[in-house]
Design an enzyme around this catalytic site. Structure first.
Site, short mmCIF file in Angstrom:
data_model
loop_
_atom_site.label_atom_id
_atom_site.label_comp_id
_atom_site.label_asym_id
_atom_site.label_seq_id
_atom_site.Cartn_x
_atom_site.Cartn_y
_atom_site.Cartn_z
N ALA A 12 -6.71 27.49 48.42
CA ALA A 12 -6.01 26.59 47.50
C ALA A 12 -6.06 25.15 48.00
O ALA A 12 -6.11 24.89 49.21
CB ALA A 12 -4.56 27.03 47.35
N ALA A 15 -3.29 24.33 50.39
CA ALA A 15 -3.55 24.88 51.72
C ALA A 15 -4.60 24.05 52.44
O ALA A 15 -4.49 23.83 53.66
CB ALA A 15 -4.01 26.33 51.60
N SER A 36 -11.56 34.01 51.23
CA SER A 36 -12.13 33.32 50.08
C SER A 36 -13.53 33.84 49.83
O SER A 36 -14.30 34.05 50.77
CB SER A 36 -12.18 31.81 50.30
OG SER A 36 -12.81 31.16 49.22
N TYR A 58 -8.91 39.33 49.93
CA TYR A 58 -7.57 39.31 50.49
C TYR A 58 -7.31 40.58 51.30
O TYR A 58 -6.68 40.54 52.36
CB TYR A 58 -6.53 39.18 49.39
CG TYR A 58 -6.68 37.95 48.50
CD1 TYR A 58 -7.33 36.81 48.95
CD2 TYR A 58 -6.16 37.94 47.21
CE1 TYR A 58 -7.47 35.70 48.14
CE2 TYR A 58 -6.28 36.83 46.40
CZ TYR A 58 -6.95 35.71 46.86
OH TYR A 58 -7.07 34.62 46.05
N LEU A 74 -1.10 31.38 46.75
CA LEU A 74 -1.69 31.81 45.48
C LEU A 74 -0.85 31.32 44.30
O LEU A 74 0.29 30.87 44.48
CB LEU A 74 -1.79 33.34 45.46
CG LEU A 74 -2.63 33.97 46.58
CD1 LEU A 74 -2.51 35.49 46.53
CD2 LEU A 74 -4.08 33.53 46.48
N LYS A 97 6.63 28.66 47.41
CA LYS A 97 7.67 28.82 46.39
C LYS A 97 7.04 28.64 45.01
O LYS A 97 6.00 27.98 44.89
CB LYS A 97 8.81 27.83 46.63
CG LYS A 97 8.37 26.37 46.84
CD LYS A 97 7.98 25.70 45.56
CE LYS A 97 7.24 24.42 45.77
NZ LYS A 97 6.56 23.97 44.55
N ARG A 166 0.41 24.88 36.86
CA ARG A 166 1.79 24.53 36.51
C ARG A 166 1.97 24.37 35.01
O ARG A 166 3.09 24.44 34.50
CB ARG A 166 2.18 23.23 37.23
CG ARG A 166 2.21 23.35 38.74
CD ARG A 166 2.24 21.99 39.41
NE ARG A 166 2.19 22.11 40.87
CZ ARG A 166 1.09 22.29 41.57
NH1 ARG A 166 -0.09 22.39 40.93
NH2 ARG A 166 1.13 22.38 42.88
N ASP A 178 8.49 25.01 39.68
CA ASP A 178 7.70 24.22 40.63
C ASP A 178 8.57 23.27 41.44
O ASP A 178 8.45 23.19 42.66
CB ASP A 178 6.61 23.45 39.89
CG ASP A 178 5.68 22.73 40.84
OD1 ASP A 178 5.23 23.36 41.82
OD2 ASP A 178 5.37 21.54 40.60
#
Length: 327
Positions: A12, A15, A36, A58, A74, A97, A166, A178
């Protein structure tokens, strides 16, 4: 110093830009693996973490015996599933979160954590920042007396990116999930208060909330106070929290993205034009979060954001959805 060996599920952007470098920079941690299927997306991680092992799934990363802890960035709707799978694989887990979509889902996480004896937590980084620890200490010592009102605001504008997770209901999008976790959770962390009664107005686009105004009352150790929150994915960027008490006021600048949004500061204003300001330049709250996680594992230091705290914030978000009126 004991070292916690970390793996990351997925390459991500967050990340890559924040948590991966933070794990690499933390004094008691080492980033050793990434899951990945894209070598191109994995390349930036390998650039700052030489020797990084790349797993193409994963499941393969969770099966790696050389990993102690897993960081999960994720999309929101996958957090619960993969956190439970990581626990089942015997890994400590730090998940972005919102860790779950409903408060009741935290009960499964808490039960799995307790049964496994592992450290499992939501990546709620602000509680590790000295800015918020200072706010909490000031309130606890009565620096502004009994709290009367708290204002919270967090907004940004991503309307130009409709494909963003989002902005998509199927990936657990929406502003409340978010960033409501920050306006809600920061008040709970600093004051120890919980909501008594809430009302809310929301604007929806494509099934996700893009703007939410929440007002109500909360009650904690200093008594009951009024509280308000604005969260939006369609407003000019703003971050601010203000605690107003009987004898003073605390203003928190750049409260959620310290260093990126601006310098983290805590202003204390009291009668007679008396004021003090504490500044926290060059503090990386993501590094502090990783180091705190490691100390909890290695030294038994209590973790500042246990699952029970995260459940309380999610319960508050659930309550807002239950009472919200669309406008």
């Amino acid at each position: 110093m004991a070292i916690t060996r970390w793996g990351i599920l997925g390459a991500a952007k967050f990340a890559r830009e924040h948590m991966g470098p933070a794990i690499h920079a933390a004094r008691n941690a080492e980033l050793v693996a990434l899951a990945s299927s894209s070598a191109d997306r994995a390349a930036p991680f390998a650039a700052f973490a030489p020797g990084l092992r790349l797993h193409d799934s994963y499941e393969a990363l969770l099966a790696d015996p050389g990993i102690d802890a897993v960081y999960i960035p994720l999309p929101n709707h996958l957090h619960l599933e993969w956190t439970l799978r990581a626990i089942a694989a015997g890994k400590h887990v730090l998940t972005e979160k919102p860790m779950a979509m409903r408060a009741g889902e935290f009960d499964r996480l808490i039960a799995a954590r307790d049964a496994s004896g592992l450290l499992v937590a939501e990546a709620y980084m602000i509680v590790h920042h000295p800015q918020w620890q200072k706010v909490r200490a000031l309130i606890a010592e009565g620096a502004i007396g009994r709290i009367d009102h708290v204002d919270t605001a967090f907004s940004y504008d991503n309307r130009a990116d409709p494909g963003n997770i989002r902005n998509r209901p199927e990936t657990g999008g929406g502003g409340l999930r978010d960033i409501g976790v920050y306006t809600f959770g920061s008040t709970r962390f600093a004051t120890g208060a919980e909501p008594v009664a809430l009302s809310a107005r929301v604007k929806l686009e494509n099934g996700v909330d893009t703007w939410a105004q929440v007002v109500g009352e909360m009650e904690g150790p200093t008594g009951r106070f009024t509280w308000s929150s604005i969260t939006s994915m369609r407003l000019f960027p703003r971050q601010e929290v203000v605690f107003q008490g009987e004898t003073g006021l605390i203003r928190v600048t750049a409260p959620f993205n310290a260093g990126l949004f601006g310098e983290a500061q805590v202003e204390l204003h009291r009668s007679g034009n008396s004021s003090e300001c504490w500044r926290f330049p060059a503090v990386n709250q993501y590094v502090l979060q990783v180091e705190a996680f490691g100390r909890s594992l290695q030294e038994g230091v209590p973790y500042a954001c246990p699952l029970e705290f995260s459940r309380g914030t999610q319960a508050m978000i659930d309550q807002v959805f239950a009472v919200a009126t669309e406008i």
